[in-house]
Scaffold this motif. Structure first.
Motif, PDB file in Angstrom:
ATOM      1  N   ASP A   1     103.443 198.403 139.829  1.00 35.25           N
ATOM      2  CA  ASP A   1     103.931 199.674 140.370  1.00 35.25           C
ATOM      3  C   ASP A   1     103.968 199.673 141.896  1.00 35.25           C
ATOM      4  N   GLY A   2     103.577 198.580 142.525  1.00 35.43           N
ATOM      5  CA  GLY A   2     103.603 198.483 143.983  1.00 35.43           C
ATOM      6  C   GLY A   2     102.368 199.044 144.656  1.00 35.43           C
ATOM      7  N   GLU A   3     101.347 199.402 143.892  1.00 32.42           N
ATOM      8  CA  GLU A   3     100.113 199.932 144.477  1.00 32.42           C
ATOM      9  C   GLU A   3      99.258 198.768 144.980  1.00 32.42           C
ATOM     10  N   ALA A   4      98.703 198.936 146.177  1.00 36.24           N
ATOM     11  CA  ALA A   4      97.905 197.884 146.801  1.00 36.24           C
ATOM     12  C   ALA A   4      96.647 197.609 145.994  1.00 36.24           C
ATOM     13  N   LEU A   5      96.311 196.318 145.900  1.00 39.73           N
ATOM     14  CA  LEU A   5      95.082 195.920 145.219  1.00 39.73           C
ATOM     15  C   LEU A   5      94.066 195.484 146.262  1.00 39.73           C
ATOM     16  N   ILE A   6      92.856 196.015 146.139  1.00 41.06           N
ATOM     17  CA  ILE A   6      91.793 195.712 147.106  1.00 41.06           C
ATOM     18  C   ILE A   6      90.672 194.955 146.405  1.00 41.06           C
ATOM     19  N   ASP A   7      89.720 194.503 147.188  1.00 36.26           N
ATOM     20  CA  ASP A   7      88.535 193.776 146.701  1.00 36.26           C
ATOM     21  C   ASP A   7      88.901 192.430 146.077  1.00 36.26           C
ATOM     22  N   VAL A   8      89.933 191.784 146.584  1.00 39.94           N
ATOM     23  CA  VAL A   8      90.330 190.468 146.076  1.00 39.94           C
ATOM     24  C   VAL A   8      89.282 189.442 146.516  1.00 39.94           C
ATOM     25  N   ALA A   9      88.782 188.660 145.552  1.00 38.38           N
ATOM     26  CA  ALA A   9      87.783 187.638 145.870  1.00 38.38           C
ATOM     27  C   ALA A   9      88.025 186.341 145.115  1.00 38.38           C
ATOM     28  N   ASN A  10      88.619 186.390 143.930  1.00 33.83           N
ATOM     29  CA  ASN A  10      88.846 185.193 143.111  1.00 33.83           C
ATOM     30  C   ASN A  10      90.252 184.661 143.355  1.00 33.83           C
ATOM     31  N   TYR A  11      90.336 183.383 143.704  1.00 32.55           N
ATOM     32  CA  TYR A  11      91.651 182.807 143.969  1.00 32.55           C
ATOM     33  C   TYR A  11      91.656 181.313 143.705  1.00 32.55           C
ATOM     34  N   ASP A  12      92.840 180.809 143.470  1.00 32.80           N
ATOM     35  CA  ASP A  12      93.158 179.382 143.478  1.00 32.80           C
ATOM     36  C   ASP A  12      94.387 179.243 144.356  1.00 32.80           C
ATOM     37  N   ILE A  13      94.273 178.471 145.420  1.00 32.16           N
ATOM     38  CA  ILE A  13      95.399 178.249 146.335  1.00 32.16           C
ATOM     39  C   ILE A  13      95.576 176.749 146.470  1.00 32.16           C
ATOM     40  N   VAL A  14      96.791 176.276 146.202  1.00 34.82           N
ATOM     41  CA  VAL A  14      97.075 174.843 146.243  1.00 34.82           C
ATOM     42  C   VAL A  14      98.254 174.616 147.187  1.00 34.82           C
ATOM     43  N   TYR A  15      98.053 173.725 148.155  1.00 33.71           N
ATOM     44  CA  TYR A  15      99.116 173.317 149.074  1.00 33.71           C
ATOM     45  C   TYR A  15      99.736 172.034 148.536  1.00 33.71           C
ATOM     46  N   PHE A  16     101.065 171.940 148.615  1.00 33.18           N
ATOM     47  CA  PHE A  16     101.799 170.779 148.132  1.00 33.18           C
ATOM     48  C   PHE A  16     102.622 170.189 149.261  1.00 33.18           C
ATOM     49  N   GLY A  17     102.703 168.850 149.266  1.00 38.62           N
ATOM     50  CA  GLY A  17     103.607 168.142 150.156  1.00 38.62           C
ATOM     51  C   GLY A  17     104.544 167.313 149.304  1.00 38.62           C
ATOM     52  N   PHE A  18     105.839 167.542 149.423  1.00 39.06           N
ATOM     53  CA  PHE A  18     106.854 166.817 148.662  1.00 39.06           C
ATOM     54  C   PHE A  18     107.714 166.015 149.635  1.00 39.06           C
ATOM     55  N   PRO A  19     108.319 164.925 149.166  1.00 37.54           N
ATOM     56  CA  PRO A  19     109.219 164.193 150.066  1.00 37.54           C
ATOM     57  C   PRO A  19     110.428 165.062 150.399  1.00 37.54           C
ATOM     58  N   ASP A  20     110.851 164.966 151.630  1.00 37.05           N
ATOM     59  CA  ASP A  20     112.045 165.698 152.054  1.00 37.05           C
ATOM     60  C   ASP A  20     113.264 165.036 151.407  1.00 37.05           C
ATOM     61  N   PRO A  21     114.014 165.758 150.573  1.00 33.92           N
ATOM     62  CA  PRO A  21     115.156 165.139 149.891  1.00 33.92           C
ATOM     63  C   PRO A  21     116.239 164.649 150.850  1.00 33.92           C
ATOM     64  N   ALA A  22     116.241 165.131 152.068  1.00 32.91           N
ATOM     65  CA  ALA A  22     117.266 164.714 153.024  1.00 32.91           C
ATOM     66  C   ALA A  22     116.909 163.392 153.704  1.00 32.91           C
ATOM     67  N   SER A  23     115.649 162.942 153.593  1.00 30.40           N
ATOM     68  CA  SER A  23     115.262 161.702 154.268  1.00 30.40           C
ATOM     69  C   SER A  23     115.503 160.504 153.352  1.00 30.40           C
ATOM     70  N   LEU A  24     115.807 159.383 153.962  1.00 25.89           N
ATOM     71  CA  LEU A  24     116.084 158.157 153.224  1.00 25.89           C
ATOM     72  C   LEU A  24     114.774 157.446 152.877  1.00 25.89           C
ATOM     73  N   SER A  25     114.800 156.656 151.822  1.00 29.53           N
ATOM     74  CA  SER A  25     113.629 155.909 151.406  1.00 29.53           C
ATOM     75  C   SER A  25     114.048 154.509 150.995  1.00 29.53           C
ATOM     76  N   ILE A  26     113.121 153.545 151.172  1.00 28.46           N
ATOM     77  CA  ILE A  26     113.433 152.185 150.721  1.00 28.46           C
ATOM     78  C   ILE A  26     113.256 152.066 149.215  1.00 28.46           C
ATOM     79  N   LYS A  27     112.502 152.993 148.617  1.00 30.64           N
ATOM     80  CA  LYS A  27     112.320 153.038 147.164  1.00 30.64           C
ATOM     81  C   LYS A  27     112.745 154.430 146.686  1.00 30.64           C
ATOM     82  N   PRO A  28     114.016 154.691 146.573  1.00 38.21           N
ATOM     83  CA  PRO A  28     114.479 156.052 146.307  1.00 38.21           C
ATOM     84  C   PRO A  28     113.933 156.674 145.031  1.00 38.21           C
ATOM     85  N   LYS A  29     113.841 155.919 143.959  1.00 37.23           N
ATOM     86  CA  LYS A  29     113.380 156.530 142.714  1.00 37.23           C
ATOM     87  C   LYS A  29     111.898 156.885 142.779  1.00 37.23           C
TER      88      LYS A  29
END
Length: 189
Positions: free
Chosen positions: A85-113
């Protein structure tokens, strides 16, 4: 014309024009007008106290997370947590946050696959039991439902292939007693 009349005209014109002599003793000096500038009135500064209204995350039957900003270099996040409903939620304490690094599809690679299949991750969790068991720092802002998340040890580049060009994404899951949000990968700014 008669000399008498001419003399009379000449005498009267001297009297008339003679009254405007160069004597400045009786000349009134007019000062330039005084311009009054009204003072600049600035309105008083109103300090708005932080908004504390909202629904506790543990009472919410739905959780929606909207990422406002994501700095891929530092890993800092600003996001909003609300219910359906768009109502703000407070008292947030439990989380899982994951950062990802992926190859840039625009860059070339010697092993493309092989190049296009790898990714690196770095995870941060908190079960809400205490700050000692939490990785990363989650803080509520002055606006109800808005949170910042900061890490000091984010280093995806060292886990990737040498000189790899990466694009960065993050997945955020906020957990309440009754509900949690659906996980989705969100690209950096």
């Amino acid at each position: 014309m008669n000399v008498k009349y001419l003399s009379a005209i000449l005498a009267s014109s001297l009297l008339i024009f003679g009254c405007n002599s160069d004597n400045d003793d009786d000349v009134a000096v007019i000062d330039p007008p005084v311009v009054v500038v009204p003072p600049v009135v600035t309105p008083p500064v109103v300090v708005v106290p932080p908004v504390l209204d909202g629904i506790s995350i543990d009472d919410a039957s739905s959780v929606v997370v909207t990422l406002d900003t994501f700095n891929a270099t530092t890993g800092s996040l600003l996001f909003t947590v609300a219910n359906n409903d768009g109502e703000a939620l407070i008292d947030v304490a439990n989380y899982d946050i994951v950062y990802f690094g992926f190859p840039d599809p625009a860059s070339l690679s010697i092993k493309p696959k092989a190049w296009k299949r790898w990714h690196v991750t770095q995870s941060y969790q908190c079960d809400g039991a205490g700050s000692d068991s939490c990785s990363g720092t989650l803080e509520a802002t002055d606006t109800a439902g808005k949170y910042t998340f900061n890490v000091s040890d984010l280093d995806l580049q060292s886990k990737a292939s040498a000189n790899a060009a990466m694009i960065y994404k993050v997945a955020i899951q906020i957990k309440g007693s009754l509900a949690s949000n659906a996980i989705e990968l969100i690209s950096a700014d």
